[in-house]
Design an enzyme around this catalytic site. Sequence first.
Site, PDB file in Angstrom:
ATOM      1  N   CYS A 217       0.830  -1.217   0.000  1.00  0.00           N
ATOM      2  CA  CYS A 217       0.000   0.000   0.000  1.00  0.00           C
ATOM      3  C   CYS A 217       0.860   1.262   0.000  1.00  0.00           C
ATOM      4  O   CYS A 217       0.646   2.164  -0.797  1.00  0.00           O
ATOM      5  CB  CYS A 217      -0.949  -0.007   1.199  1.00  0.00           C
ATOM      6  SG  CYS A 217      -2.253  -1.230   0.988  1.00  0.00           S
ATOM      7  N   HIS A 218       1.831   1.328   0.905  1.00  0.00           N
ATOM      8  CA  HIS A 218       2.687   2.526   0.954  1.00  0.00           C
ATOM      9  C   HIS A 218       4.149   2.142   1.152  1.00  0.00           C
ATOM     10  O   HIS A 218       4.954   2.983   1.542  1.00  0.00           O
ATOM     11  CB  HIS A 218       2.239   3.471   2.081  1.00  0.00           C
ATOM     12  CG  HIS A 218       0.765   3.715   2.102  1.00  0.00           C
ATOM     13  ND1 HIS A 218      -0.096   2.991   2.898  1.00  0.00           N
ATOM     14  CD2 HIS A 218      -0.003   4.563   1.386  1.00  0.00           C
ATOM     15  CE1 HIS A 218      -1.352   3.406   2.684  1.00  0.00           C
ATOM     16  NE2 HIS A 218      -1.316   4.344   1.765  1.00  0.00           N
ATOM     17  N   GLY A 219       4.466   0.874   0.936  1.00  0.00           N
ATOM     18  CA  GLY A 219       5.875   0.471   0.939  1.00  0.00           C
ATOM     19  C   GLY A 219       6.522   0.273   2.291  1.00  0.00           C
ATOM     20  O   GLY A 219       7.639   0.747   2.531  1.00  0.00           O
TER      21      GLY A 219
END
Length: 187
Positions: free
Chosen positions: A151-153
Site C-alpha cells: 500500500c505505501h511500501g
Amino acid sequence: MATVETAESAVSEEGGVRRRDFINIAAVSFAGAGAVATVFPLVNQMNPSADVLALASIEVDISAIEEGQSIKTSWRKQPIFIRNLTAPEIAEANAVSLDELRDPETLADRTTAGKENWLITLGVCTHLGCVPLGAAQGEVKGEYGGYFCPCHGSHYDTAARIRKGPAPTNLVVPEHEFLSDTVVKIG
Ligand code: FES
C-alpha cells in the site's frame, strides 16, 4: 399569588407532609426497581454468546508447515501469518542490533522460548491496516526478507519488525501458546 411556606404552615400540615414524603419515597423506590429490571436484560444481552466466545481463540495444526513456509489463517476476523523460520532467517533476525530498530524487540521477545522458529503475527500492516505480502508462496517479501506492504511500501524483516516505510510499529504478535509440538492456540 405566590405562597411562602413558613415553619408554622409546615407544622400545621405535618400530617400531609409526611403523606407526601411517603408517596415520593414509594415512587422513587418503584422507579429504582424498574431501572434495575430494565438494565439487567440489557447487560445480559451485552454478554458474548457461546459462538462468539468460541471464536475468542483458535487452535491451528502447524504440522504441515515446513521450514521456510508460512500460512495465512484468520482469528477474530483478522488475518494471521504463521511462519516457520529457517535457520538463516533466525540468524538474520538475531544479528540486528536493537539500536537499528524503530520498534526495538528481539526475535526472542516475539516468539516462544525453544520455538523461536515459529513466528506468529497479525497480517495487518501497522500503518493503515493493509495485508502485507510475503506469507504466500512466491509473494515478494520486501528488502528485509520478511513481509512487504504494497500500500505505501513498508518493509518488515524476518522477525516481522518494521525496518523501512511508514509503518510505526512491528506486526503485532497475538497472544498464543503451544498445546503440543504441532498445535498452537491463538487467543
Ligand atoms: S498500510 Fe501498509 S504501508 Fe501503509
